[in-house]
Write a protein that holds these residues in place. Sequence first.
Motif, PDB file in Angstrom:
ATOM      1  N   ARG A  19      64.283  23.591 -21.762  1.00 56.14           N
ATOM      2  CA  ARG A  19      63.181  24.528 -22.012  1.00 56.14           C
ATOM      3  C   ARG A  19      62.022  24.115 -21.110  1.00 56.14           C
ATOM      4  O   ARG A  19      61.660  22.943 -21.061  1.00 56.14           O
ATOM      5  N   TRP A  20      61.441  25.084 -20.379  1.00 54.74           N
ATOM      6  CA  TRP A  20      60.335  24.739 -19.506  1.00 54.74           C
ATOM      7  C   TRP A  20      59.323  25.861 -19.450  1.00 54.74           C
ATOM      8  O   TRP A  20      59.635  27.019 -19.726  1.00 54.74           O
ATOM      9  N   GLU A  21      58.103  25.478 -19.109  1.00 48.67           N
ATOM     10  CA  GLU A  21      56.999  26.413 -18.899  1.00 48.67           C
ATOM     11  C   GLU A  21      56.271  25.973 -17.639  1.00 48.67           C
ATOM     12  O   GLU A  21      56.221  24.785 -17.328  1.00 48.67           O
ATOM     13  N   PHE A  22      55.693  26.936 -16.947  1.00 45.42           N
ATOM     14  CA  PHE A  22      54.890  26.635 -15.765  1.00 45.42           C
ATOM     15  C   PHE A  22      53.439  26.943 -16.085  1.00 45.42           C
ATOM     16  O   PHE A  22      53.129  28.009 -16.623  1.00 45.42           O
ATOM     17  N   HIS A  23      52.557  26.010 -15.747  1.00 47.77           N
ATOM     18  CA  HIS A  23      51.125  26.185 -15.997  1.00 47.77           C
ATOM     19  C   HIS A  23      50.353  25.889 -14.721  1.00 47.77           C
ATOM     20  O   HIS A  23      50.714  24.977 -13.976  1.00 47.77           O
ATOM     21  N   THR A  24      49.293  26.639 -14.508  1.00 45.99           N
ATOM     22  CA  THR A  24      48.402  26.391 -13.380  1.00 45.99           C
ATOM     23  C   THR A  24      47.022  26.063 -13.926  1.00 45.99           C
ATOM     24  O   THR A  24      46.505  26.772 -14.788  1.00 45.99           O
ATOM     25  N   PHE A  25      46.453  24.965 -13.430  1.00 47.46           N
ATOM     26  CA  PHE A  25      45.090  24.579 -13.767  1.00 47.46           C
ATOM     27  C   PHE A  25      44.314  24.475 -12.463  1.00 47.46           C
ATOM     28  O   PHE A  25      44.902  24.290 -11.399  1.00 47.46           O
ATOM     29  N   ARG A  26      43.010  24.586 -12.517  1.00 48.45           N
ATOM     30  CA  ARG A  26      42.175  24.462 -11.318  1.00 48.45           C
ATOM     31  C   ARG A  26      41.383  23.169 -11.377  1.00 48.45           C
ATOM     32  O   ARG A  26      40.996  22.710 -12.438  1.00 48.45           O
ATOM     33  N   GLY A  27      41.142  22.603 -10.199  1.00 46.05           N
ATOM     34  CA  GLY A  27      40.326  21.397 -10.116  1.00 46.05           C
ATOM     35  C   GLY A  27      40.976  20.370  -9.221  1.00 46.05           C
ATOM     36  O   GLY A  27      41.910  20.667  -8.485  1.00 46.05           O
ATOM     37  N   ASP A  28      40.473  19.148  -9.308  1.00 47.00           N
ATOM     38  CA  ASP A  28      41.109  18.071  -8.549  1.00 47.00           C
ATOM     39  C   ASP A  28      42.351  17.648  -9.331  1.00 47.00           C
ATOM     40  O   ASP A  28      42.427  17.844 -10.550  1.00 47.00           O
ATOM     41  N   PRO A  29      43.350  17.087  -8.647  1.00 44.70           N
ATOM     42  CA  PRO A  29      44.627  16.788  -9.312  1.00 44.70           C
ATOM     43  C   PRO A  29      44.505  15.905 -10.555  1.00 44.70           C
ATOM     44  O   PRO A  29      45.124  16.199 -11.579  1.00 44.70           O
ATOM     45  N   TYR A  30      43.724  14.839 -10.486  1.00 48.38           N
ATOM     46  CA  TYR A  30      43.615  13.946 -11.634  1.00 48.38           C
ATOM     47  C   TYR A  30      43.038  14.665 -12.849  1.00 48.38           C
ATOM     48  O   TYR A  30      43.637  14.674 -13.932  1.00 48.38           O
ATOM     49  N   ASN A  31      41.857  15.269 -12.692  1.00 47.70           N
ATOM     50  CA  ASN A  31      41.217  15.933 -13.828  1.00 47.70           C
ATOM     51  C   ASN A  31      42.025  17.123 -14.321  1.00 47.70           C
ATOM     52  O   ASN A  31      42.066  17.399 -15.518  1.00 47.70           O
ATOM     53  N   GLY A  32      42.693  17.819 -13.404  1.00 47.49           N
ATOM     54  CA  GLY A  32      43.545  18.936 -13.801  1.00 47.49           C
ATOM     55  C   GLY A  32      44.720  18.487 -14.647  1.00 47.49           C
ATOM     56  O   GLY A  32      45.057  19.114 -15.656  1.00 47.49           O
ATOM     57  N   VAL A  87      44.859  15.670 -16.437  1.00 47.11           N
ATOM     58  CA  VAL A  87      44.305  15.182 -17.707  1.00 47.11           C
ATOM     59  C   VAL A  87      44.038  16.355 -18.639  1.00 47.11           C
ATOM     60  O   VAL A  87      44.414  16.333 -19.817  1.00 47.11           O
ATOM     61  N   LYS A  88      43.401  17.394 -18.118  1.00 46.79           N
ATOM     62  CA  LYS A  88      43.104  18.578 -18.928  1.00 46.79           C
ATOM     63  C   LYS A  88      44.403  19.218 -19.426  1.00 46.79           C
ATOM     64  O   LYS A  88      44.517  19.591 -20.598  1.00 46.79           O
ATOM     65  N   ALA A  89      45.393  19.324 -18.539  1.00 42.28           N
ATOM     66  CA  ALA A  89      46.679  19.917 -18.917  1.00 42.28           C
ATOM     67  C   ALA A  89      47.340  19.087 -20.019  1.00 42.28           C
ATOM     68  O   ALA A  89      47.841  19.644 -21.004  1.00 42.28           O
ATOM     69  N   ALA A  90      47.359  17.772 -19.856  1.00 41.70           N
ATOM     70  CA  ALA A  90      48.000  16.899 -20.847  1.00 41.70           C
ATOM     71  C   ALA A  90      47.320  17.010 -22.204  1.00 41.70           C
ATOM     72  O   ALA A  90      47.990  17.022 -23.246  1.00 41.70           O
ATOM     73  N   GLU A  91      45.993  17.120 -22.200  1.00 37.46           N
ATOM     74  CA  GLU A  91      45.267  17.272 -23.456  1.00 37.46           C
ATOM     75  C   GLU A  91      45.558  18.619 -24.106  1.00 37.46           C
ATOM     76  O   GLU A  91      45.874  18.700 -25.285  1.00 37.46           O
ATOM     77  N   GLU A  92      45.455  19.694 -23.330  1.00 41.40           N
ATOM     78  CA  GLU A  92      45.644  21.040 -23.875  1.00 41.40           C
ATOM     79  C   GLU A  92      47.078  21.276 -24.345  1.00 41.40           C
ATOM     80  O   GLU A  92      47.300  21.960 -25.342  1.00 41.40           O
ATOM     81  N   LEU A  93      48.046  20.731 -23.622  1.00 44.47           N
ATOM     82  CA  LEU A  93      49.451  20.952 -23.957  1.00 44.47           C
ATOM     83  C   LEU A  93      49.998  19.903 -24.924  1.00 44.47           C
ATOM     84  O   LEU A  93      51.164  19.931 -25.275  1.00 44.47           O
TER      85      LEU A  93
END
Length: 157
Positions: free
Chosen positions: A99-112, A114-120
């Motif tokens: 099972r997989w999902e694709f997500h796009t976040f904006r910003g610099d790679p590190y902060n993006g 981190v934000k993705a890991a927190e939100e998901l």
Amino acid sequence: MTEQHSRQPAQGFERGTDGPKVILVGVDGSDTSMRAAAYAGGLARRQNALLAVVYVQPVMAAGAALGAPVADATDGIAEDLVAEIRDAARRVRGIFDVRWEFHTFRGDPYNGLVKAAEELKADAVVVGASEQAGHRLIGSVAVRLVKAGRWPVTVVP
């Protein structure tokens, strides 16, 4: 004498209780990030976890100010990555289902990431090793994620 122990149910969300539920992998199209995606896919399959594939679109304010179509270019990269991942999933369907999902976040790679890991609510993060020589001196995204100490981080060469 027999001892009996009862376990109280956990209250709310708790990371790491029954194996990972969400494994996040950062991809940018580089060889190491695609190897990281393959590795993370195997982990997700074996753990019956969701594979969250994340592309962080860089925000280049200077380029945008000069009229460069930065968003269009990074949207194109995201579309190419999704197509490549869908193609790989199609080739192994029935043999290697995940099972997989694709997500796009904006910003610099590190902060993006981190934000993705927190939100998901990621239980683990997988990234490819940096291919840039300068990162040995100033630190790569992978090193920064490991130092943050918020999730188990696997760095794939």
